[in-house]
Design a protein around this motif. Structure first.
Motif, PDB file in Angstrom:
ATOM      1  N   LEU A  91       0.880  -1.312   0.084  1.00  0.00           N
ATOM      2  CA  LEU A  91      -0.139   0.035  -0.056  1.00  0.00           C
ATOM      3  C   LEU A  91       0.800   1.292   0.128  1.00  0.00           C
ATOM      4  O   LEU A  91       0.529   2.260  -0.614  1.00  0.00           O
ATOM      5  N   ALA A  92       2.174   1.367   0.804  1.00  0.00           N
ATOM      6  CA  ALA A  92       2.751   2.565   0.886  1.00  0.00           C
ATOM      7  C   ALA A  92       3.474   2.747  -0.633  1.00  0.00           C
ATOM      8  O   ALA A  92       3.203   4.119  -0.883  1.00  0.00           O
ATOM      9  N   PRO A  93       3.895   1.832  -1.488  1.00  0.00           N
ATOM     10  CA  PRO A  93       4.225   2.484  -2.847  1.00  0.00           C
ATOM     11  C   PRO A  93       3.008   2.916  -3.610  1.00  0.00           C
ATOM     12  O   PRO A  93       3.276   3.719  -4.572  1.00  0.00           O
ATOM     13  N   ILE A  94       2.016   2.319  -3.560  1.00  0.00           N
ATOM     14  CA  ILE A  94       0.756   2.687  -4.116  1.00  0.00           C
ATOM     15  C   ILE A  94       0.498   4.040  -3.749  1.00  0.00           C
ATOM     16  O   ILE A  94       0.091   5.063  -4.629  1.00  0.00           O
ATOM     17  N   VAL A  95       0.523   4.552  -2.538  1.00  0.00           N
ATOM     18  CA  VAL A  95       0.126   5.795  -2.172  1.00  0.00           C
ATOM     19  C   VAL A  95       1.182   7.068  -2.736  1.00  0.00           C
ATOM     20  O   VAL A  95       0.923   8.048  -3.293  1.00  0.00           O
ATOM     21  N   THR A  96       2.302   6.609  -2.370  1.00  0.00           N
ATOM     22  CA  THR A  96       3.731   7.398  -2.834  1.00  0.00           C
ATOM     23  C   THR A  96       3.452   7.553  -4.457  1.00  0.00           C
ATOM     24  O   THR A  96       3.907   8.826  -4.925  1.00  0.00           O
ATOM     25  N   TYR A  97       3.258   6.662  -5.072  1.00  0.00           N
ATOM     26  CA  TYR A  97       2.971   6.581  -6.626  1.00  0.00           C
ATOM     27  C   TYR A  97       1.872   7.422  -7.155  1.00  0.00           C
ATOM     28  O   TYR A  97       2.214   8.328  -7.910  1.00  0.00           O
ATOM     29  N   THR A  98       0.891   7.208  -6.309  1.00  0.00           N
ATOM     30  CA  THR A  98      -0.593   8.087  -6.843  1.00  0.00           C
ATOM     31  C   THR A  98      -0.251   9.522  -6.660  1.00  0.00           C
ATOM     32  O   THR A  98      -0.512  10.289  -7.447  1.00  0.00           O
ATOM     33  N   MET A  99       0.379   9.746  -5.390  1.00  0.00           N
ATOM     34  CA  MET A  99       0.788  11.531  -5.088  1.00  0.00           C
ATOM     35  C   MET A  99       1.583  11.925  -6.160  1.00  0.00           C
ATOM     36  O   MET A  99       1.428  13.050  -6.323  1.00  0.00           O
ATOM     37  N   THR A 100       2.805  11.061  -6.610  1.00  0.00           N
ATOM     38  CA  THR A 100       3.704  11.737  -7.391  1.00  0.00           C
ATOM     39  C   THR A 100       2.984  11.907  -8.895  1.00  0.00           C
ATOM     40  O   THR A 100       3.215  12.814  -9.657  1.00  0.00           O
ATOM     41  N   GLY A 106       8.336  13.925  -7.153  1.00  0.00           N
ATOM     42  CA  GLY A 106       8.502  13.008  -5.885  1.00  0.00           C
ATOM     43  C   GLY A 106       8.623  13.465  -4.654  1.00  0.00           C
ATOM     44  O   GLY A 106       8.436  12.527  -3.675  1.00  0.00           O
ATOM     45  N   HIS A 107       8.781  14.614  -4.647  1.00  0.00           N
ATOM     46  CA  HIS A 107       8.920  15.332  -3.107  1.00  0.00           C
ATOM     47  C   HIS A 107       7.587  15.091  -2.222  1.00  0.00           C
ATOM     48  O   HIS A 107       7.868  15.314  -1.286  1.00  0.00           O
ATOM     49  N   THR A 108       6.662  15.021  -2.876  1.00  0.00           N
ATOM     50  CA  THR A 108       5.410  14.507  -1.956  1.00  0.00           C
ATOM     51  C   THR A 108       5.472  13.510  -1.120  1.00  0.00           C
ATOM     52  O   THR A 108       4.822  13.434  -0.182  1.00  0.00           O
ATOM     53  N   ALA A 109       6.656  12.616  -1.456  1.00  0.00           N
ATOM     54  CA  ALA A 109       6.785  11.424  -0.649  1.00  0.00           C
ATOM     55  C   ALA A 109       7.167  11.875   0.723  1.00  0.00           C
ATOM     56  O   ALA A 109       6.928  11.062   1.889  1.00  0.00           O
ATOM     57  N   PHE A 110       7.801  12.986   0.940  1.00  0.00           N
ATOM     58  CA  PHE A 110       8.204  13.446   2.139  1.00  0.00           C
ATOM     59  C   PHE A 110       7.348  13.334   3.502  1.00  0.00           C
ATOM     60  O   PHE A 110       7.393  12.760   4.404  1.00  0.00           O
ATOM     61  N   SER A 111       5.977  13.913   2.925  1.00  0.00           N
ATOM     62  CA  SER A 111       4.876  14.014   3.983  1.00  0.00           C
ATOM     63  C   SER A 111       4.358  12.671   4.362  1.00  0.00           C
ATOM     64  O   SER A 111       3.648  12.663   5.503  1.00  0.00           O
ATOM     65  N   THR A 112       4.513  11.548   3.509  1.00  0.00           N
ATOM     66  CA  THR A 112       4.023  10.246   4.057  1.00  0.00           C
ATOM     67  C   THR A 112       4.846   9.257   4.596  1.00  0.00           C
ATOM     68  O   THR A 112       4.563   8.199   5.221  1.00  0.00           O
ATOM     69  N   LEU A 113       6.356   9.686   4.617  1.00  0.00           N
ATOM     70  CA  LEU A 113       7.423   8.670   5.038  1.00  0.00           C
ATOM     71  C   LEU A 113       7.182   8.671   6.627  1.00  0.00           C
ATOM     72  O   LEU A 113       7.359   7.251   7.085  1.00  0.00           O
ATOM     73  N   ALA A 132      11.657   1.608   1.844  1.00  0.00           N
ATOM     74  CA  ALA A 132      12.388   1.612   0.407  1.00  0.00           C
ATOM     75  C   ALA A 132      11.569   1.614  -0.805  1.00  0.00           C
ATOM     76  O   ALA A 132      11.950   2.331  -1.929  1.00  0.00           O
ATOM     77  N   ILE A 133      10.524   0.680  -0.683  1.00  0.00           N
ATOM     78  CA  ILE A 133       9.902   0.717  -2.117  1.00  0.00           C
ATOM     79  C   ILE A 133       9.078   1.979  -2.426  1.00  0.00           C
ATOM     80  O   ILE A 133       8.633   2.470  -3.358  1.00  0.00           O
ATOM     81  N   ALA A 134       8.469   2.449  -1.211  1.00  0.00           N
ATOM     82  CA  ALA A 134       7.623   3.757  -1.254  1.00  0.00           C
ATOM     83  C   ALA A 134       8.505   4.873  -1.927  1.00  0.00           C
ATOM     84  O   ALA A 134       8.112   5.583  -2.654  1.00  0.00           O
ATOM     85  N   THR A 135       9.885   5.055  -1.376  1.00  0.00           N
ATOM     86  CA  THR A 135      10.771   6.188  -1.985  1.00  0.00           C
ATOM     87  C   THR A 135      10.897   5.654  -3.606  1.00  0.00           C
ATOM     88  O   THR A 135      10.939   6.726  -4.292  1.00  0.00           O
ATOM     89  N   VAL A 136      11.332   4.427  -3.901  1.00  0.00           N
ATOM     90  CA  VAL A 136      11.672   4.255  -5.356  1.00  0.00           C
ATOM     91  C   VAL A 136      10.486   4.433  -6.105  1.00  0.00           C
ATOM     92  O   VAL A 136      10.397   5.184  -7.240  1.00  0.00           O
ATOM     93  N   ALA A 137       9.236   4.232  -5.548  1.00  0.00           N
ATOM     94  CA  ALA A 137       7.875   4.503  -6.358  1.00  0.00           C
ATOM     95  C   ALA A 137       7.666   5.942  -6.492  1.00  0.00           C
ATOM     96  O   ALA A 137       7.211   6.304  -7.668  1.00  0.00           O
ATOM     97  N   SER A 138       8.199   6.538  -5.720  1.00  0.00           N
ATOM     98  CA  SER A 138       7.873   8.192  -5.776  1.00  0.00           C
ATOM     99  C   SER A 138       8.776   8.657  -7.006  1.00  0.00           C
ATOM    100  O   SER A 138       8.420   9.708  -7.403  1.00  0.00           O
TER     101      SER A 138
END
Length: 435
Positions: A91-100, A106-113, A132-138
Motif C-alpha cells: 500500500l505504501a508504494p501505491i500511495v506515494t506513486y499516486t501522489m507523485t 517525487g517530493h510529495t513522498a516526504f509527507s508520507t514517510l 524503500a519501495i515507497a521511495t523508489v515508487a515516488s
C-alpha cells in the motif's frame, strides 16, 4: 581532448554531489564556465522549457499546500495505510506513486514517510521494506505523471517521430505501476523480520525506539483545503483533455494555438490563481512553503546540470554519432543502461531526459526503444544522498532502513533495481501493443 572534457564534466557533477541539494546546480554552471573559458566550447542550450514547466507546476502545488490541500491528501493516505497495516509494503508504494502521479514531483513522498515508518513499526513489519519501495515508487512515478517536466519534454521529442503524448502515457502509466508492484513483492522478502533484527533489538534495549500509541491525531481538513485539491485535480484533467484534443491521433484541433508545453504552464498558473483567490490564501505566503522551496531548488539543479550536459554533448555530437550511433543500433537496450548511469549522476529525471533523449532519437534509436528505456532515468536511488532516501533513513528509528558500510549496499538498491528493470520490460511489452 574529449576525454579530458568529459572528465571535467564528471568532476563538476561529483563536486556538486558533494555539496548536495542545490549545490549540484551551482557546480553545473561552474562547469559550463570552465568548458567555455578554458576549453573554448560554446555553451549548449539551456533547458528553459523544462524549468518553466517545473516552476509552473510547483507554483500550483505550493498554493495547494498553503491552502492545506497537501495535508488533506496526506490525511487520506494515512487512513488508507492505518486501515491495512499488514499490507503496508504494497500500500505504501501505491500511495506515494499516486501522489507523485498527481503532483508531478517525487517530493510529495516526504509527507508520507513518517506515517509509513510508524504504521509499519506498529504492525511489526520491518520498516525498511515499505520505506524503500515507497521511495523508489515516488521516483519512478515521475516518468508516468502527465504533468512532470520529464514526461512533457519527452513527449515533445517523440512527437517529432510520430508518437504523441497520449501513447506515451498509455505505455508509461501501466508499465511503471506494475513494476512498482513487482518491486514491492520482492522487497517484502528482504531482510530479517523486525523482531529478529539485531540492530532493532539493540536500539529497543537502549530506549532509542519511540513507542507508538494507537491514538491518531484527529485532523479536520478545512473546506479551503478540499477546494484546493479539487481545483488542482480539475486542472490536471483539463491538461490531459487538452493534450488529447490537440493530439494528431484524435485531431479535434488541427492547428492548436497553444502547444502542450505552453498549455501546461498556462493551466498550472491559472490553477494557482484560482486556489489563491477562491481558497482565500495570501499569495506572499506561498513563497515560504516547503514545496515551493524544494521546487525552486530543483529548477536550479536542472539548469546547471542539464546545461553542463548539453554543452558537452553539443560540442561532440559528431563523435557521439560515430561511436554511440553504431553501438545503439546494434545493442539498443544499452540506452536504458546509459540513462540509468546518467540519472545516477544528474539526480534529476528531467535533466537526464533533456540531456540524452534528443541525442538518442537523432542517433536512430526507435521511439519504442526510447520509451521502453524511459523509466531508467529514475535511478536517483543508487547514491544514498537523495533527499527522500536520507529522510526515509532518518524517519526509521528502528534502524532497519540504513546505508551500508560500502555506500551502495543500502536498503533502496535492490527494490530500485528490480522496479526499473521490470518497468523497462513492461514498457517494451505495452509499447508493442500501443505503437
Amino acid at each position: 581532448m574529449w576525454a579530458i572534457e568529459l572528465a571535467v564534466v564528471l568532476l563538476f557533477i561529483w563536486f556538486g554531489a558533494r555539496m548536495g541539494s542545490i549545490g549540484i546546480g551551482f557546480a553545473g554552471g561552474f562547469g559550463v564556465l570552465v568548458l567555455a573559458l578554458v576549453f573554448q566550447i560554446p555553451p549548449g542550450d539551456m533547458p528553459i522549457d523544462v524549468i518553466m514547466i517545473i516552476m509552473a507546476v510547483i507554483a500550483a502545488i505550493a498554493a495547494m499546500q498553503e491552502a492545506g490541500g497537501l495535508d488533506y491528501l496526506v490525511s487520506i493516505a494515512e487512513r488508507v495505510l492505518r486501515a491495512n497495516p499488514k499490507y503496508i509494503t504494497f500500500l505504501a508504494p501505491i500511495v506515494t506513486y499516486t501522489m507523485t502521479l498527481f503532483a508531478g514531483t517525487g517530493h510529495t513522498a516526504f509527507s508520507t514517510l513518517p506515517v509509513i515508518a510508524e504504521v509499519a513499526k506498529r504492525a511489526g513489519v520491518r520498516p525498511s521494506r515499505p520505506l524503500a519501495i515507497a521511495t523508489v515508487a515516488s521516483q519512478i512515478a515521475v516518468t508516468a505523471s502527465p504533468i512532470s517536466a520529464a514526461v512533457v519534454f519527452f513527449a515533445a521529442e517523440l512527437g517529432k517521430h510520430g508518437v504523441d503524448y497520449i501513447h506515451l502515457l498509455l505505455i508509461c502509466i501501466p508499465s511503471t505501476f506494475l513494476a512498482v508492484m513487482v518491486g514491492a513483492f520482492v522487497t517484502n522478502f528482504l531482510g530479517k523480520e523486525l523482531a529478529d533484527d539485531p540492530i532493532y533489538q539493540e536500539r529497543l534495549r537502549k530506549g532509542q525506539v519511540s513507542q507508538v500509541t494507537e491514538e491518531e491525531a484527529a485532523r479536520e481538513s478545512s473546506h479551503a483545503a478540499k477546494r484546493s485539491v479539487l481545483i488542482f485535480a480539475i486542472t490536471i484533467f483539463c491538461v490531459v483533455a487538452y493534450a488529447i484534443g490537440i493530439s494528431p491521433t484524435v485531431g479535434l484541433v488541427a492547428q492548436p494555438v497553444l502547444p502542450v508545453n505552453n498549455a501546461i504552464i498556462a493551466f498550472m498558473l491559472t490553477a494557482a490563481s484560482f486556489i489563491t483567490f477562491f481558497c482565500k490564501i495570501e499569495a506572499k505566503n506561498i513563497l515560504n512553503v516547503s514545496t515551493f522551496k524544494s521546487g525552486m531548488s530543483a529548477c536550479v539543479c536542472v539548469l546547471g546540470v542539464a546545461w553542463l550536459g548539453t554543452t558537452f554533448v553539443a560540442a561532440h555530437m559528431e563523435e557521439i554519432h560515430m561511436t554511440a550511433g553504431n553501438l545503439l543500433r546494434s545493442y539498443p537496450w544499452l540506452l536504458s543502461v546509459v540513462l540509468f548511469v546518467a540519472s545516477t549522476l544528474l539526480y534529476s529525471q528531467a535533466a537526464t531526459t533533456r540531456a540524452l533523449m534528443p541525442v538518442a532519437l537523432t542517433l536512430g534509436v526507435s521511439p519504442l526503444t526510447a520509451i521502453a528505456s524511459f523509466a531508467a532515468v529514475s535511478a536517483l536511488f543508487v547514491l544514498p544522498t537523495y533527499p527522500t532516501l536520507i529522510a526515509a533513513v532518518e524517519f526509521d528509528d528502528t534502524g532497519t532502513t540504513r546505508i551500508g558500510k560500502y555506500v551502495f549496499n543500502h536498503s533502496f538498491i535492490i527494490p530500485g533495481l528490480v522496479t526499473i528493470a521490470s518497468a523497462v520490460v513492461f514498457a517494451s511489452l505495452f509499447g508493442r501493443l500501443f505503437l
